[in-house]
Structure formats: C-alpha cells, structure tokens
Write an enzyme that holds these catalytic residues in place. Sequence first.
Site, short mmCIF file in Angstrom:
data_model
loop_
_atom_site.label_atom_id
_atom_site.label_comp_id
_atom_site.label_asym_id
_atom_site.label_seq_id
_atom_site.Cartn_x
_atom_site.Cartn_y
_atom_site.Cartn_z
N CYS A 198 0.88 -1.22 -0.26
CA CYS A 198 -0.10 -0.05 0.22
C CYS A 198 0.97 1.39 0.07
O CYS A 198 1.83 1.57 0.90
CB CYS A 198 -1.05 -0.11 1.23
SG CYS A 198 -1.73 1.38 1.49
N CYS A 203 0.58 3.29 3.33
CA CYS A 203 1.10 2.74 4.54
C CYS A 203 2.74 3.00 4.11
O CYS A 203 3.58 3.24 5.35
CB CYS A 203 1.17 1.08 4.46
SG CYS A 203 -0.54 0.69 5.06
N ASP A 228 -0.96 16.27 -1.61
CA ASP A 228 -1.02 15.25 -2.61
C ASP A 228 -0.21 15.57 -3.85
O ASP A 228 0.21 16.92 -4.29
CB ASP A 228 -2.42 15.74 -3.17
CG ASP A 228 -3.15 14.65 -4.14
OD1 ASP A 228 -3.94 13.87 -3.69
OD2 ASP A 228 -2.69 14.55 -5.30
N HIS A 282 -3.33 0.69 8.63
CA HIS A 282 -3.98 0.68 7.16
C HIS A 282 -5.48 0.23 7.39
O HIS A 282 -5.86 -0.64 8.22
CB HIS A 282 -3.20 -0.56 6.52
CG HIS A 282 -4.16 -0.77 5.18
ND1 HIS A 282 -3.57 0.05 4.09
CD2 HIS A 282 -5.00 -1.70 4.93
CE1 HIS A 282 -4.24 -0.51 2.84
NE2 HIS A 282 -5.24 -1.47 3.45
N HIS A 324 -8.43 7.99 3.32
CA HIS A 324 -7.82 9.59 3.22
C HIS A 324 -8.75 10.63 3.23
O HIS A 324 -9.64 10.34 2.42
CB HIS A 324 -6.60 9.56 2.26
CG HIS A 324 -7.02 9.29 0.87
ND1 HIS A 324 -7.25 7.85 0.58
CD2 HIS A 324 -7.78 9.82 -0.34
CE1 HIS A 324 -7.78 7.67 -0.80
NE2 HIS A 324 -8.02 8.95 -1.25
N HIS A 355 -9.07 14.49 1.83
CA HIS A 355 -8.77 15.64 0.92
C HIS A 355 -8.89 16.83 1.59
O HIS A 355 -10.04 17.13 1.90
CB HIS A 355 -9.57 15.66 -0.47
CG HIS A 355 -9.13 14.24 -1.24
ND1 HIS A 355 -8.06 14.03 -2.31
CD2 HIS A 355 -9.56 13.03 -1.15
CE1 HIS A 355 -8.17 12.95 -2.79
NE2 HIS A 355 -9.04 12.12 -2.41
#
Length: 114
Positions: free
Chosen positions: A7, A10, A33, A49, A101, A103
């Site tokens: 991942c 991770c 980002d 995770h 996540h 944003h």
Amino acid sequence: MANSSSCIFCQIAAEQLPAEIVRIDDEFVAFRDVSPRAKTHVLVIPRSHVEHLDDFLADGGSSDRMLAFVRATAAEVGVEGQYRLVTNVGEAAGQVVPHLHWHILAGQRLPGFG
Ligand code: 5GP
Ligand code: ZN
C-alpha cells in the site's frame, strides 16, 4: 491489518516512500497530494492500514481524534476556517487508493456542488 507492504499510503506513513509531510503524530499523517487539484491539496491518513471511512468507524477508530488532526492540519498549512474536506468511500465514489484518506482542498474559490 496494521500495515500493508503493497500500500503506497502505508509506505508514506512509514516514511519508506517520499512525500511532503506537513503534520504527523502517532496515529495520523498529513502530506501534500502529488497531483494537487487546488492551490492547497493535502491528504490526511491514519497510520494503520484501513481501506476507507466505513471500515475505520466499524473498527472503532476515533473520528474525534481524526477530525481534530484534520483541523490542526488545515491551520498548519494556513487555511483554517476555509477548506473543503472530502473522503471517497469505495471505487464507485472515485476512491483510487484503498487506504482511508481525507482530501483537504483550499487556497482558492472552489466550485460548488450541484
Ligand atoms: P482518491 O481518488 O483515492 O480519493 O485519491 C487518491 C489521491 O492520492 C489522489 O488525489 C492522488 O493524486 C494522490 N496520490 C496517489 N499516489 C500518491 C503518491 O504516491 N503520493 C502522494 N503524495 N499522493 C498520491
Ligand atoms: Zn495502507
């Protein structure tokens, strides 16, 4: 699953993949980002995770601590009180990276929904 070696988020949380980290504590990490969709575009992730928000909550994750971290991150990058917060839950909603996540989008006037 505490950590998934395949991942990318991770790996960022473990500082095995480079990212522009803006805030970090023992539970969460915030980083810019790589392909920003606004002047300020920061992602906030739990270090452990978990695929998306629904699983985080089902596993007993603290939304209070997570959102407090989001708010502190917004302040850290200078957009306190003026940002959009989005999380995509599942592929059909546009989730590409299967690690929860948020944003944080800000720094310019953003188009409204609808
Ligand atoms: P999603 O579509 O899953 O909600 O959003 C994934 C986000 O992760 C996208 O905005 C994409 O630009 C960002 N992203 C994907 N890979 C990387 C990476 O390796 N580093 C960073 N910093 N951002 C990434
Ligand atoms: Zn992960």
